[in-house]
Design an enzyme around this catalytic site. Sequence first.
Site, PDB file in Angstrom:
ATOM      1  N   ASP A  16       8.934  26.290  33.026  1.00 52.77           N
ATOM      2  CA  ASP A  16       7.968  27.270  32.486  1.00 52.77           C
ATOM      3  C   ASP A  16       7.317  28.199  33.499  1.00 52.77           C
ATOM      4  O   ASP A  16       6.664  29.163  33.101  1.00 52.77           O
ATOM      5  CB  ASP A  16       6.793  26.596  31.748  1.00 52.77           C
ATOM      6  CG  ASP A  16       7.214  25.874  30.502  1.00 52.77           C
ATOM      7  OD1 ASP A  16       8.396  26.003  30.120  1.00 52.77           O
ATOM      8  OD2 ASP A  16       6.372  25.195  29.907  1.00 52.77           O
TER       9      ASP A  16
ATOM     10  N   ASP B  29       4.690  15.317  24.352  1.00 49.77           N
ATOM     11  CA  ASP B  29       4.452  16.646  24.942  1.00 49.77           C
ATOM     12  C   ASP B  29       2.973  16.908  25.154  1.00 49.77           C
ATOM     13  O   ASP B  29       2.600  17.861  25.852  1.00 49.77           O
ATOM     14  CB  ASP B  29       4.979  17.745  24.013  1.00 49.77           C
ATOM     15  CG  ASP B  29       6.471  17.678  23.863  1.00 49.77           C
ATOM     16  OD1 ASP B  29       7.171  17.530  24.874  1.00 49.77           O
ATOM     17  OD2 ASP B  29       6.954  17.767  22.712  1.00 49.77           O
TER      18      ASP B  29
HETATM   19  C1  BGC Z   1       4.452  15.871  31.210  1.00 47.02           C
HETATM   20  C2  BGC Z   1       4.870  15.018  32.373  1.00 47.02           C
HETATM   21  C3  BGC Z   1       6.035  14.152  31.982  1.00 47.02           C
HETATM   22  C4  BGC Z   1       7.138  14.991  31.387  1.00 47.02           C
HETATM   23  C5  BGC Z   1       8.293  14.156  30.882  1.00 47.02           C
HETATM   24  C6  BGC Z   1       5.613  16.651  30.663  1.00 47.02           C
HETATM   25  O1  BGC Z   1       5.237  17.305  29.518  1.00 47.02           O
HETATM   26  O2  BGC Z   1       3.419  16.727  31.593  1.00 47.02           O
HETATM   27  O3  BGC Z   1       3.794  14.198  32.766  1.00 47.02           O
HETATM   28  O4  BGC Z   1       6.508  13.436  33.092  1.00 47.02           O
HETATM   29  O5  BGC Z   1       6.666  15.753  30.315  1.00 47.02           O
HETATM   30  O6  BGC Z   1       7.945  13.408  29.782  1.00 47.02           O
END
Ligand code: BGC
Length: 617
Positions: free
Chosen positions: A335, A555
């Site tokens: 992003d 998420d």
């Molecule tokens: C989170 C991370 C996480 C990743 C994979 C992201 O949205 O902020 O902390 O490791 O997703 O699940």
Amino acid sequence: MRSTPRPGAVGSTVRRGLVAAAVLALGATAAVATATSASAAVACKVNYTASEWQGGMSANLTIQNLGDALNNWTLTFTFPNSGQKVSQGWSGNWSQSGSNVTVTAMDWNKSLASGASTSIGFNGTWSGSNPAPTSFKINGVTCNGTQQSPSASPSAPVSPTPPVSPSPQVSPSPQVSPSPQVSPSASPSTSPPPPGTHVDNPYVGATGYVNPDWSASAASEPGGSRVANISTAVWLDRIAAITSGSAGNNSKGLRDHLDEAVKQDAANGSTPLTIQVVIYDLPNRDCSALASNGELKIAQNGLARYKTEYIDVIAGIMADSKYSNLRIVTIIEPDSLPNLITNVSAFQACQEAESSGAYVQGVQYALNKLHAIKNVYTYVDAAHHAWLGWDNNFQPMVNLFHQVATGTTDGVKSIDGFIVNTANFGATVEPYFTINTSVNGQSVRQSKWVDWNWYVDEQSFAVGLRNALVAKGFPNTLGMLIDTSRNGWGGSARPTGPSTSTSVDTFVNQSRVDRRIHAGNWCNQSGAGMGERPKANPAAGLDAYVWIKPPGESDGSSSQIPNDEGKGFDRMCDPTYTGNSLNGNNMSGALGGAPVSGHWFSAQFQQLMQNAYPPLS
Ligand code: BGC
């Protein structure tokens, strides 16, 4: 993570401007993805060449159309020996039942003018002997090199009803016709390259690292053992994750993972192993959303800390010679650069990321350090089709990627490829319409869902972006990845064919497999399923389908949950939220009861398995 995609800097007036162009340019030609017309005379020739080694083989097939123009084709053939199996095909959708193999065309090679040819291929396994098939059929007609009448009913897919021609003659701009020219780097040579060689596509001929942390969470779920051995990425989502694991219940640090990867590699004989690591800790991270805000802030010396406490440490570990036989794929900063294209004016944190140069310099620093390690591969995040697919976002993004790359020590060569759809939900391919489909004289681009985007799915976007990047100066070896971990959209709500509606909105809404309320929705989407399992060379220009977002990891939380990870509460993760201009003021579509991002979300994992497509067996 997952900042909100925006139909860009493109205001609605500008986009209306494009409408006029599209309508004026409507031509009278060409039907859309329709079947071969029953009256077309089918004649064809197939050239089959194969190379083999003990138990494995690779074949290239050239299909030549010797009859009337084909709008679509399906190739069928039968292996002479029951032990012959396709393990991975490219430039077509390959399936096998018993010894019978069926290949349907991809969007970019389905039209074959009279006299035209297209090349496809597969890697296979065999036992005993491996004879070449003796007969091939296109749309049910045997290819014998001479013109003949079609058999009673061509077996091409059924045409969407109503036949939705004429298709607009406007071509997506920038001109990004998929380039079937890219020869899949798949075809393995008879012996694999020496371990540690920097190959063109690190996924070819390799097995994927199974993250024991994720695998244990998956396996502890009822039915989870069906997917627990799938390779998913390791996320380094904060400095502490380098030594002691990332969010949620993940406990392994980077060295633990790489040591484990060496073990998995050793258990696999001479097959190389690919491990995927997500680099995700830029200062002012997730600047246009809250759910994945991180620990570093630009105003608090974040860029310097990113370099010395994060990237340098990671690069130091990856460069350790005991890991030199692994293929280490890095996914760089989901992003971040896309946020500089669309979200600077509306979000202060993005503005600061731009004006300070922190995102660009951080990504360049990461590229310099990581690309310098021979067995490390760099894939930079390129958001998804419903973020960058509009003209006003697309070309500026291409320009920025180029500018970032040319500012690194090795220039454009420091990037092996780009990844789309990281942690997002866009369908890989919409099977029942393309960007060129029209309904009753109206392009699908005019539908509310597509909203003047030039892409309707991730694969066409990935290929289009790749072509534009190569045109801009990136090498032709550039490979694209698609995160397919949660974009399957199976289950009972999945359409089984194109809609018969003559209203363009209804047609698109009933035909699309992406069942989100709005393509701008990004958090824990209700109804989603696991997508295509990881595989190398799924189509020309693509290095692999990969599982980067580990299914079952949230998420973002559905309500405010205090935490020490810097994560905020983003209303896009709240199922009661009625949206904002970025998602057309629609409901968020998020599942309720979600924990903080990165933490295990059992109910979501269950739904992702239930709605997997292809379904789980
Ligand atoms: C989170 C991370 C996480 C990743 C994979 C992201 O949205 O902020 O902390 O490791 O997703 O699940």
